[in-house]
Motif scaffolding. Structure first.
Motif, PDB file in Angstrom:
ATOM      1  N   SER A   1      54.082  70.821   3.521  1.00  0.00           N
ATOM      2  CA  SER A   1      54.121  70.651   2.062  1.00  0.00           C
ATOM      3  C   SER A   1      53.314  71.729   1.364  1.00  0.00           C
ATOM      4  CB  SER A   1      53.582  69.268   1.684  1.00  0.00           C
ATOM      5  OG  SER A   1      54.387  68.243   2.215  1.00  0.00           O
TER       6      SER A   1
ATOM      7  N   GLU B   1      51.489  64.996   0.476  1.00  0.00           N
ATOM      8  CA  GLU B   1      52.290  65.623  -0.574  1.00  0.00           C
ATOM      9  C   GLU B   1      51.433  66.104  -1.745  1.00  0.00           C
ATOM     10  OE1 GLU B   1      55.453  66.415  -0.671  1.00  0.00           O
ATOM     11  OE2 GLU B   1      55.963  65.579   1.288  1.00  0.00           O
TER      12      GLU B   1
ATOM     13  N   HIS C   1      58.203  63.284   8.611  1.00  0.00           N
ATOM     14  CA  HIS C   1      58.332  62.059   7.831  1.00  0.00           C
ATOM     15  C   HIS C   1      59.101  60.984   8.596  1.00  0.00           C
ATOM     16  CE1 HIS C   1      57.608  64.133   3.659  1.00  0.00           C
ATOM     17  NE2 HIS C   1      56.539  64.075   4.415  1.00  0.00           N
ATOM     18  N   ILE C   2      60.168  61.389   9.268  1.00  0.00           N
ATOM     19  CA  ILE C   2      60.964  60.423  10.035  1.00  0.00           C
ATOM     20  C   ILE C   2      60.141  59.851  11.188  1.00  0.00           C
ATOM     21  CG2 ILE C   2      62.976  60.170  11.539  1.00  0.00           C
ATOM     22  CD1 ILE C   2      64.363  62.278   9.743  1.00  0.00           C
TER      23      ILE C   2
ATOM     24  N   ASN D   1      59.168  69.290   7.718  1.00  0.00           N
ATOM     25  CA  ASN D   1      58.648  68.202   6.894  1.00  0.00           C
ATOM     26  C   ASN D   1      59.439  66.917   7.081  1.00  0.00           C
ATOM     27  OD1 ASN D   1      56.639  67.377   5.214  1.00  0.00           O
ATOM     28  ND2 ASN D   1      57.351  68.459   3.401  1.00  0.00           N
ATOM     29  N   ASN D   2      60.759  67.037   7.121  1.00  0.00           N
ATOM     30  CA  ASN D   2      61.587  65.835   7.284  1.00  0.00           C
ATOM     31  C   ASN D   2      61.428  65.227   8.672  1.00  0.00           C
ATOM     32  OD1 ASN D   2      63.443  65.257   4.843  1.00  0.00           O
ATOM     33  ND2 ASN D   2      63.509  67.472   5.022  1.00  0.00           N
TER      34      ASN D   2
ATOM     35  N   SER E   1      52.721  67.190   8.206  1.00  0.00           N
ATOM     36  CA  SER E   1      53.452  67.071   6.947  1.00  0.00           C
ATOM     37  C   SER E   1      52.691  67.747   5.816  1.00  0.00           C
ATOM     38  CB  SER E   1      53.681  65.591   6.616  1.00  0.00           C
ATOM     39  OG  SER E   1      54.368  65.455   5.384  1.00  0.00           O
TER      40      SER E   1
ATOM     41  N   LEU F   1      61.487  72.579   5.350  1.00  0.00           N
ATOM     42  CA  LEU F   1      62.055  71.255   5.110  1.00  0.00           C
ATOM     43  C   LEU F   1      62.447  70.560   6.413  1.00  0.00           C
ATOM     44  CD1 LEU F   1      64.195  71.836   1.898  1.00  0.00           C
ATOM     45  CD2 LEU F   1      61.893  70.895   2.126  1.00  0.00           C
TER      46      LEU F   1
END
Length: 430
Positions: free
Chosen positions: A24, A109, A73-74, A69-70, A20, A66
């Motif tokens: 970012s 982040e 995160h999930i 990254n998503n 991540s 994205l």
């Protein structure tokens, strides 16, 4: 996953946080790249070339970043939930969510994006080696996401296919020159002067007609020879009777040939034979255009004419170059010769024939340049007549006093720049 060791889950969670942080930082670094520096670096840097290719399609670049990254995160959220439940039961879900949010913000982040903003090139060039293969592998998914996203943009009247305009205006270029590194004030001024050439016409820098030194072929050879010896110029115009009846330009090296051939060879007819045909310049020609015209026509000097063909002045290649590099002679004697004499701080004695541009350069002033070209012209325009005696007037933040007058103009003036008081001081005095 419920049977996996806690240590393994923490290891996977740490790896996902690193991924991540990578996505970012890549996003911030790519978007922070200086496009002009990138164009320069891509010639010799493989990473810069890959970054440039990725930035040519920003929708695809943002899509792959994205998506990655998503996904991380999930997965982080899912694994953190499993860890929290196994350690603290259902009550751990709430505290695990808060802790994961804090960890993601700090380590995945804020910190990586801050580093990327400070060092965009190194991170972007490294990331491009990874993002390019990922874009190829996940291209179908990225394409689908982009199609849906672009379709939504079109609904709101936004054209996603519109290319980004990275060109700079003249004012933006001036700003870039002002903030660029590894420069000297002289180099900065030269670059800015080049940008200003298109705003200045030959009419602004020409030698006025009444100051042109030339050879009148109606004069006898003695007078002509005396002018040649004392003029100090390499090229002079030759004419008959009046400068409007121009015959051409005479180079002094040709005069030397005539003199070496003997006194009898120095005649008006010989001078005309050695002269080059005249060259004319419309008075409203911008300096950048005229500089190119001089080069194309292999000329160094020209006569400035108005719309009726009347000669108004003379312009040389040196005059244009001085607008870029500054005056070639800047000593006190030369300034006095130009008719601009400094008496004391912010007070000058100036000939009326001096141009406003020369005065502003010499005194570092900002007298208005939109009207008459000479100081005498500015005063006469303001007074709307030729004064019978010496007068004093204020023009914006300047006090101008006439010293010498002639029948047709103002010969000499004294100009002082006034100190403008601020509003608070004015209010206190009143």
């Amino acid at each position: 996953m419920n049977d996996a060791p806690i240590g393994l889950l923490f290891s996977i969670l740490g790896g996902l946080l690193i991924l991540s942080a990578f996505f970012s930082s890549s996003e911030t670094a790519m978007m922070s790249l200086n496009r002009y520096r990138l164009d320069h670096l891509k010639k010799n840097h493989r990473g810069a070339r890959k970054a440039h290719k990725l930035l040519m399609r920003p929708d695809r670049l943002i899509g792959i970043i994205l998506i990655g990254n998503n996904l991380t995160h999930i997965l982080c959220s899912a694994i953190a939930t499993v860890i929290a439940i196994r350690l603290y039961g259902d009550a751990g879900i709430f505290f695990g969510t808060l802790l994961l949010t804090l960890v993601v913000l700090i380590f995945a982040e804020v910190t990586p994006k801050t580093v990327a903003a400070l060092h965009p090139e190194g991170i972007a060039f490294f990331s491009s080696h990874i993002l390019r293969p990922l874009l190829i592998v996940f291209y179908p998914f990225v394409w689908l996401v982009n199609q849906l996203s672009n379709g939504l943009l079109r609904i709101f009247g936004i054209n996603p296919d519109k290319s980004r305009d990275d060109s700079l205006s003249k004012d933006e270029l001036r700003t870039v020159v002002g903030i660029s590194s590894e420069k000297t004030p002289e180099h900065e001024n030269m670059l800015i002067n080049i940008l200003d050439l298109e705003e200045i016409t030959v009419n602004d820098i020409m030698v006025p007609r009444n100051e042109i030194v030339g050879l009148n072929l109606d004069d006898d050879t003695g007078i002509l020879l005396d002018i040649i010896i004392n003029c100090g110029y390499t090229r002079v115009p030759i004419y008959r009777g009046d400068i409007n009846h121009i015959e051409g330009f005479l180079h002094m090296k040709n005069v030397s040939r005539l003199l070496r051939a003997g006194g009898e060879g120095f005649t008006q007819k010989a001078l005309k034979r050695f002269a080059r045909e005249p060259y004319f310049v419309p008075k409203n020609t911008p300096l950048n255009k005229q500089l190119l015209n001089f080069r194309l026509d292999r000329r160094r000097i020209g006569l400035v004419v108005d719309e009726y063909g009347e000669i108004e002045g003379l312009v040389t290649l040196e005059d244009i170059l001085e607008e870029i590099v500054g005056n070639f002679t800047t000593n006190k004697a030369e300034d006095e010769k130009l008719g601009i004499v400094k008496l004391k701080h912010n007070i000058f004695e100036i000939d009326g024939s001096e141009t406003i541009r020369d005065i502003n350069k010499r005194a570092n002033w900002d007298l208005p340049t939109g009207g008459p070209k000479t100081l005498s012209g500015v005063v006469l325009e303001h007074l709307e007549n030729i004064p019978d005696g010496n007068v004093s007037l204020e023009l914006e933040s300047y006090r101008i006093e006439t010293i010498e007058l002639s029948d047709k103009s103002v010969s000499k003036l004294q100009v002082k720049k006034l100190l403008i008081k601020n509003k608070h001081e004015t209010d206190n005095e009143s």
